[in-house]
Design a protein around this motif. Structure first.
Motif, PDB file in Angstrom:
ATOM      1  N   LEU A  95     -11.792 -14.103   0.328  1.00  0.00           N
ATOM      2  CA  LEU A  95     -12.866 -15.019  -0.090  1.00  0.00           C
ATOM      3  C   LEU A  95     -12.734 -15.526  -1.686  1.00  0.00           C
ATOM      4  N   ASP A  96     -11.856 -14.731  -2.390  1.00  0.00           N
ATOM      5  CA  ASP A  96     -11.771 -15.029  -3.786  1.00  0.00           C
ATOM      6  C   ASP A  96     -10.187 -15.246  -4.177  1.00  0.00           C
ATOM      7  N   SER A  97      -9.320 -15.467  -3.180  1.00  0.00           N
ATOM      8  CA  SER A  97      -7.853 -15.618  -3.430  1.00  0.00           C
ATOM      9  C   SER A  97      -7.465 -16.547  -1.991  1.00  0.00           C
ATOM     10  N   ASN A  98      -6.076 -16.828  -2.163  1.00  0.00           N
ATOM     11  CA  ASN A  98      -5.550 -17.852  -1.163  1.00  0.00           C
ATOM     12  C   ASN A  98      -4.898 -16.633  -0.220  1.00  0.00           C
ATOM     13  N   TYR A  99      -5.034 -15.035  -0.182  1.00  0.00           N
ATOM     14  CA  TYR A  99      -4.299 -14.164   0.681  1.00  0.00           C
ATOM     15  C   TYR A  99      -4.935 -14.211   2.193  1.00  0.00           C
ATOM     16  N   VAL A 100      -4.182 -14.060   3.095  1.00  0.00           N
ATOM     17  CA  VAL A 100      -4.486 -13.958   4.485  1.00  0.00           C
ATOM     18  C   VAL A 100      -3.957 -12.858   5.284  1.00  0.00           C
ATOM     19  N   ALA A 101      -4.401 -12.091   5.687  1.00  0.00           N
ATOM     20  CA  ALA A 101      -3.815 -10.783   6.480  1.00  0.00           C
ATOM     21  C   ALA A 101      -3.801 -10.757   8.079  1.00  0.00           C
ATOM     22  N   CYS A 102      -2.927 -10.378   8.610  1.00  0.00           N
ATOM     23  CA  CYS A 102      -2.911 -10.234  10.317  1.00  0.00           C
ATOM     24  C   CYS A 102      -2.847  -8.872  10.392  1.00  0.00           C
ATOM     25  N   LEU A 103      -3.793  -8.263  11.334  1.00  0.00           N
ATOM     26  CA  LEU A 103      -4.088  -6.717  11.740  1.00  0.00           C
ATOM     27  C   LEU A 103      -3.750  -6.537  13.195  1.00  0.00           C
ATOM     28  N   ASP A 104      -3.241  -5.474  13.416  1.00  0.00           N
ATOM     29  CA  ASP A 104      -3.199  -4.772  14.619  1.00  0.00           C
ATOM     30  C   ASP A 104      -4.103  -3.836  14.521  1.00  0.00           C
TER      31      ASP A 104
ATOM     32  N   ALA B 251       2.862  -8.376   1.453  1.00  0.00           N
ATOM     33  CA  ALA B 251       2.679  -7.001   1.408  1.00  0.00           C
ATOM     34  C   ALA B 251       2.519  -6.665   3.184  1.00  0.00           C
ATOM     35  N   ALA B 252       2.916  -5.460   3.323  1.00  0.00           N
ATOM     36  CA  ALA B 252       2.866  -5.039   4.775  1.00  0.00           C
ATOM     37  C   ALA B 252       2.707  -3.676   4.619  1.00  0.00           C
ATOM     38  N   GLY B 253       2.271  -2.984   5.904  1.00  0.00           N
ATOM     39  CA  GLY B 253       2.139  -1.609   5.949  1.00  0.00           C
ATOM     40  C   GLY B 253       1.565  -1.123   7.247  1.00  0.00           C
ATOM     41  N   TYR B 254       1.128   0.223   7.383  1.00  0.00           N
ATOM     42  CA  TYR B 254       0.467   0.705   8.473  1.00  0.00           C
ATOM     43  C   TYR B 254      -0.289   2.052   8.125  1.00  0.00           C
ATOM     44  N   CYS B 255      -1.025   2.397   9.076  1.00  0.00           N
ATOM     45  CA  CYS B 255      -1.775   3.478   8.769  1.00  0.00           C
ATOM     46  C   CYS B 255      -1.803   4.445  10.081  1.00  0.00           C
ATOM     47  N   LEU B 256      -1.050   5.683   9.802  1.00  0.00           N
ATOM     48  CA  LEU B 256      -0.714   6.345  11.088  1.00  0.00           C
ATOM     49  C   LEU B 256      -1.607   7.547  11.223  1.00  0.00           C
ATOM     50  N   TYR B 257      -2.209   7.455  12.604  1.00  0.00           N
ATOM     51  CA  TYR B 257      -3.228   8.778  12.848  1.00  0.00           C
ATOM     52  C   TYR B 257      -2.522   9.701  13.605  1.00  0.00           C
ATOM     53  N   SER B 258      -2.222  10.842  13.096  1.00  0.00           N
ATOM     54  CA  SER B 258      -1.688  11.843  13.969  1.00  0.00           C
ATOM     55  C   SER B 258      -2.097  13.337  13.332  1.00  0.00           C
ATOM     56  N   SER B 259      -1.019  14.101  13.172  1.00  0.00           N
ATOM     57  CA  SER B 259      -1.549  15.459  12.689  1.00  0.00           C
ATOM     58  C   SER B 259      -2.007  15.318  11.100  1.00  0.00           C
ATOM     59  N   ALA B 260      -1.540  14.247  10.598  1.00  0.00           N
ATOM     60  CA  ALA B 260      -2.225  13.700   9.368  1.00  0.00           C
ATOM     61  C   ALA B 260      -2.469  12.427   9.326  1.00  0.00           C
TER      62      ALA B 260
ATOM     63  N   SER C  64       4.640   4.662  20.790  1.00  0.00           N
ATOM     64  CA  SER C  64       3.593   3.854  19.968  1.00  0.00           C
ATOM     65  C   SER C  64       4.603   3.573  18.698  1.00  0.00           C
ATOM     66  N   MET C  65       4.739   2.144  18.498  1.00  0.00           N
ATOM     67  CA  MET C  65       5.796   1.766  17.494  1.00  0.00           C
ATOM     68  C   MET C  65       5.528   2.459  16.116  1.00  0.00           C
ATOM     69  N   VAL C  66       4.240   2.644  15.680  1.00  0.00           N
ATOM     70  CA  VAL C  66       4.020   3.194  14.544  1.00  0.00           C
ATOM     71  C   VAL C  66       4.389   4.755  14.286  1.00  0.00           C
TER      72      VAL C  66
ATOM     73  N   THR D 227      -2.604   1.502  12.834  1.00  0.00           N
ATOM     74  CA  THR D 227      -3.136   0.316  12.384  1.00  0.00           C
ATOM     75  C   THR D 227      -1.976  -0.276  11.620  1.00  0.00           C
ATOM     76  N   VAL D 228      -1.568  -1.581  11.962  1.00  0.00           N
ATOM     77  CA  VAL D 228      -0.405  -2.270  11.392  1.00  0.00           C
ATOM     78  C   VAL D 228      -1.003  -3.791  10.619  1.00  0.00           C
ATOM     79  N   PHE D 229      -0.411  -3.897   9.467  1.00  0.00           N
ATOM     80  CA  PHE D 229      -0.918  -5.200   8.869  1.00  0.00           C
ATOM     81  C   PHE D 229       0.169  -5.790   8.046  1.00  0.00           C
ATOM     82  N   GLY D 230      -0.215  -7.028   8.035  1.00  0.00           N
ATOM     83  CA  GLY D 230       0.970  -7.877   7.189  1.00  0.00           C
ATOM     84  C   GLY D 230       0.162  -9.058   6.500  1.00  0.00           C
ATOM     85  N   VAL D 231       0.359  -9.067   5.189  1.00  0.00           N
ATOM     86  CA  VAL D 231      -0.449  -9.908   4.138  1.00  0.00           C
ATOM     87  C   VAL D 231       0.530 -11.362   3.710  1.00  0.00           C
ATOM     88  N   PHE D 232       0.166 -12.490   3.854  1.00  0.00           N
ATOM     89  CA  PHE D 232       0.833 -13.854   3.598  1.00  0.00           C
ATOM     90  C   PHE D 232      -0.160 -14.225   2.683  1.00  0.00           C
ATOM     91  N   GLN D 233       0.587 -15.314   1.561  1.00  0.00           N
ATOM     92  CA  GLN D 233      -0.047 -16.327   0.882  1.00  0.00           C
ATOM     93  C   GLN D 233      -0.328 -17.480   1.890  1.00  0.00           C
TER      94      GLN D 233
END
Length: 291
Positions: A53-62, A111-120, A199-201, A78-84
């Motif tokens: 809401l306060d910038s021109n960034y937009v994220a796509c999330l799985d 920016a891009a990244g993922y959060c892996l849910y496993s033993s940790a 699982s791709m992650v 969870t996988v995400f990528g951030v564009f301007q």
């Protein structure tokens, strides 16, 4: 399993949407499934597009990659990528403009990244500065602790990851490459091991840490364009691994980072991994290596 996966995708999308909404910083849309060659009768993940809401960034999330394996307690993420957001994004409504704003090649990601849910629970991300950070959730303090300050993929690994159930439909060049890995007749003279979580992650996280190559090529059977969505699965992972010193290609035209998605759920073949492994694969796909 199909209905369990569909229900879990719906729940995880709702959880992620509520968590993002609670911040008061973003607005979101959930694009509907498209009706192209991905066969609309199939279930498609509940992707979210979030706009700041306060910038021109937009994220796509799985919200939940690997949901089909959750009943077997196999890792998800969870996988995400951030564009301007581009100033001239098409579309008549705000929702249409948000959808159009993320249809950019991965090379444009901020920016891009993922959060892996496993033993940790592990959060891995990059801000596009050739540096990849890894954080592990401390269950006692309920905070993410920096455990991997500079993740860098090895130049070559000894593990390949792909769904060999589709191998009958693969090109002869790709099958020759895999044969060289299995027999040790490759450039490193090392016999590779096969590891495929589904699982791709999970597969990318292992490849990032230990090196090697992750592949989901097209085939002449059920997956003529591969089976992974470009925008919110393979593109963010390709961007992240590249920032960690790796490479990615589509096996057809060149670098996966340069492929511009035409649709939210568009599928595309992908090869991601250590630079030397990708370079060797390219020699087979281009015909430089005799088979």
């Amino acid at each position: 399993r199909f209905y369990s996966m569909k229900r879990l995708d719906q729940l995880s999308t709702t959880v992620l949407r509520n968590a993002l909404r609670f911040t008061g910083k973003v607005q979101m849309v959930a694009p509907a499934a498209d009706n192209h060659e991905e066969r609309p009768a199939e279930h498609q993940p509940g992707v979210l597009i979030a706009s700041a809401l306060d910038s021109n960034y937009v994220a796509c999330l799985d919200p939940l990659d690997g949901s089909g394996n959750a009943d077997a307690a196999i890792c998800t993420g969870t996988v995400f990528g951030v564009f301007q957001e581009e100033e001239e994004s098409g579309g008549e409504t705000k929702q249409e403009r948000l959808v159009q704003s993320v249809l950019q090649p991965a090379r444009n990601m901020k920016a891009a990244g993922y959060c892996l849910y496993s033993s940790a629970t592990v959060l891995v991300f990059t801000l596009g500065d050739n540096k990849v950070l890894g954080f592990t959730l401390d269950p006692q303090s309920n905070e993410f602790v920096l455990t991997h300050p500079n993740l860098h993929i090895p130049s070559r690994g000894n593990v390949y990851s792909c769904n060999e159930a589709n191998s009958e439909g693969w090109s002869k060049e790709f099958k020759a490459y895999l044969r060289a890995l299995k027999t040790g007749e490759n450039e490193s003279k090392t016999q590779y091991a096969h590891r495929y979580v589904g699982s791709m992650v999970g597969d990318i996280h292992r490849t990032l840490n230990y090196g090697g190559i992750f592949c989901y090529p097209s085939d002449s059977g059920s997956h003529p364009r591969g089976n992974l969505q470009l925008l919110y699965k393979s593109a963010p992972m390709a961007f992240l691994v590249t920032q960690a010193g790796g490479r990615s290609i589509d096996g057809e035209t060149g670098d996966l980072l340069d492929v511009e998605p035409e649709r939210i759920h568009q599928k595309y073949p992908c090869f991601i991994g250590s630079p030397d492994d990708i370079a060797e694969l390219e020699k087979y796909l281009s015909g430089e290596k005799e088979i």
